[in-house]
Design a protein around this motif. Structure first.
Motif, PDB file in Angstrom:
ATOM      1  N   ILE A   1     -53.305-102.545 113.368  1.00  0.00           N
ATOM      2  CA  ILE A   1     -54.088-101.458 112.765  1.00  0.00           C
ATOM      3  C   ILE A   1     -54.357-100.322 113.755  1.00  0.00           C
ATOM      4  CG2 ILE A   1     -56.303-102.640 113.225  1.00  0.00           C
ATOM      5  CD1 ILE A   1     -57.432-101.257 110.760  1.00  0.00           C
ATOM      6  N   TRP A   2     -54.644-100.669 115.026  1.00  0.00           N
ATOM      7  CA  TRP A   2     -55.011 -99.629 115.990  1.00  0.00           C
ATOM      8  C   TRP A   2     -53.814 -98.841 116.502  1.00  0.00           C
ATOM      9  CZ3 TRP A   2     -59.469 -98.688 114.616  1.00  0.00           C
ATOM     10  CH2 TRP A   2     -60.427 -99.668 114.420  1.00  0.00           C
ATOM     11  N   HIS A   3     -52.609 -99.254 116.116  1.00  0.00           N
ATOM     12  CA  HIS A   3     -51.435 -98.419 116.364  1.00  0.00           C
ATOM     13  C   HIS A   3     -51.274 -97.372 115.267  1.00  0.00           C
ATOM     14  CE1 HIS A   3     -50.170-100.881 119.707  1.00  0.00           C
ATOM     15  NE2 HIS A   3     -50.220-101.968 118.951  1.00  0.00           N
ATOM     16  N   GLN A   4     -51.928 -97.616 114.116  1.00  0.00           N
ATOM     17  CA  GLN A   4     -51.855 -96.686 112.986  1.00  0.00           C
ATOM     18  C   GLN A   4     -53.047 -95.732 112.945  1.00  0.00           C
ATOM     19  OE1 GLN A   4     -50.984 -98.820 109.215  1.00  0.00           O
ATOM     20  NE2 GLN A   4     -50.862-100.648 110.493  1.00  0.00           N
ATOM     21  N   VAL A   5     -54.174 -96.158 113.523  1.00  0.00           N
ATOM     22  CA  VAL A   5     -55.416 -95.374 113.443  1.00  0.00           C
ATOM     23  C   VAL A   5     -55.842 -94.962 114.845  1.00  0.00           C
ATOM     24  CG1 VAL A   5     -57.824 -95.354 112.699  1.00  0.00           C
ATOM     25  CG2 VAL A   5     -56.118 -96.619 111.369  1.00  0.00           C
ATOM     26  N   GLY A   6     -55.790 -93.662 115.110  1.00  0.00           N
ATOM     27  CA  GLY A   6     -56.240 -93.136 116.393  1.00  0.00           C
ATOM     28  C   GLY A   6     -57.487 -92.294 116.230  1.00  0.00           C
ATOM     29  N   LEU A   7     -57.848 -91.554 117.292  1.00  0.00           N
ATOM     30  CA  LEU A   7     -59.035 -90.703 117.257  1.00  0.00           C
ATOM     31  C   LEU A   7     -58.917 -89.633 116.169  1.00  0.00           C
ATOM     32  CD1 LEU A   7     -61.746 -89.844 118.457  1.00  0.00           C
ATOM     33  CD2 LEU A   7     -60.491 -88.443 120.122  1.00  0.00           C
ATOM     34  N   GLY A   8     -57.734 -89.043 116.022  1.00  0.00           N
ATOM     35  CA  GLY A   8     -57.538 -88.024 114.993  1.00  0.00           C
ATOM     36  C   GLY A   8     -57.793 -88.562 113.601  1.00  0.00           C
TER      37      GLY A   8
ATOM     38  N   ALA B   1     -53.472-108.990 102.509  1.00  0.00           N
ATOM     39  CA  ALA B   1     -54.339-109.256 103.671  1.00  0.00           C
ATOM     40  C   ALA B   1     -54.051-108.330 104.836  1.00  0.00           C
ATOM     41  CB  ALA B   1     -54.176-110.712 104.097  1.00  0.00           C
ATOM     42  N   ALA B   2     -52.791-107.968 105.027  1.00  0.00           N
ATOM     43  CA  ALA B   2     -52.409-107.142 106.183  1.00  0.00           C
ATOM     44  C   ALA B   2     -52.950-105.731 106.089  1.00  0.00           C
ATOM     45  CB  ALA B   2     -50.882-107.096 106.305  1.00  0.00           C
ATOM     46  N   THR B   3     -53.293-105.258 104.874  1.00  0.00           N
ATOM     47  CA  THR B   3     -53.745-103.871 104.704  1.00  0.00           C
ATOM     48  C   THR B   3     -55.247-103.745 104.459  1.00  0.00           C
ATOM     49  OG1 THR B   3     -53.368-103.855 102.301  1.00  0.00           O
ATOM     50  CG2 THR B   3     -51.504-103.270 103.707  1.00  0.00           C
ATOM     51  N   VAL B   4     -55.953-104.876 104.303  1.00  0.00           N
ATOM     52  CA  VAL B   4     -57.384-104.798 103.956  1.00  0.00           C
ATOM     53  C   VAL B   4     -58.169-104.034 105.012  1.00  0.00           C
ATOM     54  CG1 VAL B   4     -59.496-106.148 103.631  1.00  0.00           C
ATOM     55  CG2 VAL B   4     -57.394-106.859 102.505  1.00  0.00           C
ATOM     56  N   GLY B   5     -57.920-104.307 106.302  1.00  0.00           N
ATOM     57  CA  GLY B   5     -58.676-103.657 107.375  1.00  0.00           C
ATOM     58  C   GLY B   5     -58.608-102.151 107.316  1.00  0.00           C
ATOM     59  N   ILE B   6     -57.405-101.603 107.198  1.00  0.00           N
ATOM     60  CA  ILE B   6     -57.263-100.144 107.175  1.00  0.00           C
ATOM     61  C   ILE B   6     -57.750 -99.563 105.853  1.00  0.00           C
ATOM     62  CG2 ILE B   6     -54.867-100.066 106.313  1.00  0.00           C
ATOM     63  CD1 ILE B   6     -54.397 -97.797 108.361  1.00  0.00           C
ATOM     64  N   MET B   7     -57.659-100.339 104.755  1.00  0.00           N
ATOM     65  CA  MET B   7     -58.115 -99.858 103.449  1.00  0.00           C
ATOM     66  C   MET B   7     -59.632 -99.704 103.390  1.00  0.00           C
ATOM     67  SD  MET B   7     -55.585 -99.312 101.300  1.00  0.00           S
ATOM     68  CE  MET B   7     -56.256 -99.525  99.684  1.00  0.00           C
ATOM     69  N   VAL B   8     -60.362-100.586 104.091  1.00  0.00           N
ATOM     70  CA  VAL B   8     -61.826-100.518 104.026  1.00  0.00           C
ATOM     71  C   VAL B   8     -62.418 -99.672 105.149  1.00  0.00           C
ATOM     72  CG1 VAL B   8     -61.988-102.749 102.874  1.00  0.00           C
ATOM     73  CG2 VAL B   8     -62.219-102.642 105.374  1.00  0.00           C
ATOM     74  N   LEU B   9     -61.604 -99.183 106.072  1.00  0.00           N
ATOM     75  CA  LEU B   9     -62.128 -98.362 107.168  1.00  0.00           C
ATOM     76  C   LEU B   9     -62.819 -97.091 106.655  1.00  0.00           C
ATOM     77  CD1 LEU B   9     -62.396 -98.265 110.237  1.00  0.00           C
ATOM     78  CD2 LEU B   9     -60.179 -97.101 110.335  1.00  0.00           C
ATOM     79  N   PRO B  10     -62.222 -96.326 105.718  1.00  0.00           N
ATOM     80  CA  PRO B  10     -62.952 -95.171 105.170  1.00  0.00           C
ATOM     81  C   PRO B  10     -64.276 -95.566 104.516  1.00  0.00           C
ATOM     82  CG  PRO B  10     -60.625 -95.010 104.623  1.00  0.00           C
ATOM     83  CD  PRO B  10     -60.834 -96.374 105.201  1.00  0.00           C
ATOM     84  N   LEU B  11     -64.297 -96.700 103.821  1.00  0.00           N
ATOM     85  CA  LEU B  11     -65.526 -97.169 103.178  1.00  0.00           C
ATOM     86  C   LEU B  11     -66.603 -97.478 104.208  1.00  0.00           C
ATOM     87  CD1 LEU B  11     -67.195 -98.232 100.772  1.00  0.00           C
ATOM     88  CD2 LEU B  11     -65.977-100.416 101.012  1.00  0.00           C
TER      89      LEU B  11
END
Length: 337
Positions: free
Chosen positions: A221-228, A287-297
């Motif tokens: 997940i942290w390779h897909q989500v950076g500071l930007g 399961a692999a996408t739940v973390g990034i899907m709930v990050l905006p929430l």
């Protein structure tokens, strides 16, 4: 230090949970253990929600149908329309999963506890808030997965949308109903241990977050989500929340609602539930996408709390000023006489 005073303790714990999952994710045999523990915690969470819901409070606020109708429209029509437009427009070059995450938060039901708490603090119609927020939470169990199937091109591990609705009813609605039916036996316990039950709610959410982010970390997940991407989520959340609050205020005033009802509409119609959203995401998405899907929430949740806290204090100050001015006006004729 200022930041620590602004953030509530639960948010700080939530951040620590994400960090724990980042550096020590559940792997191997521990994955099954945490999955089972998480399912049990979610069942307990919704059982307690049902046990806390008083039928008297529902009946007291249930007759205000115009207010409830608009709150439902704001939650399940206005928000999803904005989410669909935003995901379609996609103005920033970020991961498609983040746009899906925004769309997902837009189709969730409203919170219960914080909507009622802010309505009470601001001097709104608390009985109507209890009814609206509770109805939104219950309707969301049915409507949110249907809207996921309708507007999101995402398929979870649980099969068809109808099967997912059935899974959600089994894991969320059934414990809720059992909790509510148990009120003759549990109402006294719930009343005496409100603080402890609140901790149980938070612990359940933290367990789900840890399990979801453990899975997400193992899938990078942290390779897909950076500071930007994080700045994009924060900025977009602020804009989304501002639009919804402004629309709710204008609708409440143009439709002739009094100030107490306006406050209820603003706080019940602008919230999105972390407690409902994260357990549902576990069922609705791979399961692999739940973390990034709930990050905006997760970020939107904190932003809505801070924004609504400031707004509630503003409503309260304005009401106190008006009451003070009215008392001075009433006292003048007596003094002159």
């Amino acid at each position: 230090m200022k930041l620590l005073r602004i953030l509530d303790p639960f948010t700080l714990t939530l951040v620590c949970t994400v960090l724990l999952a980042t550096f020590l994710p559940a792997q191997g045999h521990y994955v099954g253990f945490f999955d089972g523990l998480t399912n049990a915690a979610i069942a307990l969470l919704f059982f307690m929600h049902g046990a806390k819901l008083s039928r008297e409070a529902i009946m007291a606020g249930g007759s205000h149908w115009r207010l409830h109708l608009w709150v439902m429209c704001s939650t399940f029509v206005l928000f999803p329309i904005l989410g669909v437009l935003f995901a379609w427009w996609a103005p920033f070059p970020v991961s498609p999963e983040l746009y899906n995450g925004f769309l997902y938060l837009c189709i969730l039901p409203a919170t219960v506890q914080s909507a009622i708490a802010f309505t009470s603090l601001a001097g709104g119609n608390v009985a109507a808030a209890v009814c609206s927020a509770s109805a939104s939470s219950l309707l969301g169990i049915f409507l949110s997965p249907l809207l996921v199937g309708l507007v999101m091109n995402v398929h979870g591990s649980s099969g068809s949308t109808l099967h997912q609705v059935g899974m959600i009813m089994l894991q969320l609605l059934l414990p809720f109903v059992l909790g509510h039916l148990s009120r003759p036996l549990t109402a006294g316990f719930v009343t005496r241990h409100k603080k402890w039950i609140g901790k149980t709610d938070q612990t359940s959410i933290l367990l789900v977050v840890y399990t979801a982010f453990s899975e997400a970390v193992t899938h990078g997940i942290w390779h897909q989500v950076g500071l930007g991407s994080l700045l994009f989520i924060i900025g977009s959340s602020l804009v989304l929340l501002a639009i919804v609050i402004c629309v709710n205020i204008q609708v409440a005033r143009r439709a002739g609602f009094n100030k107490a009802d306006e406050i209820t509409i603003v706080f019940c119609g602008s919230k999105k539930s972390l407690a409902n959203g994260i357990p549902m995401a576990n069922i609705l998405f791979p399961a692999a996408t739940v973390g990034i899907m709930v990050l905006p929430l997760m970020l939107f949740h904190q932003i809505q709390l801070m924004t609504c806290a400031m707004l509630a204090r503003r409503y309260k100050r304005k009401a106190e000023q008006e009451a003070s001015q009215a008392s001075h006006k009433a006292a003048r004729p007596v003094m002159e006489g």
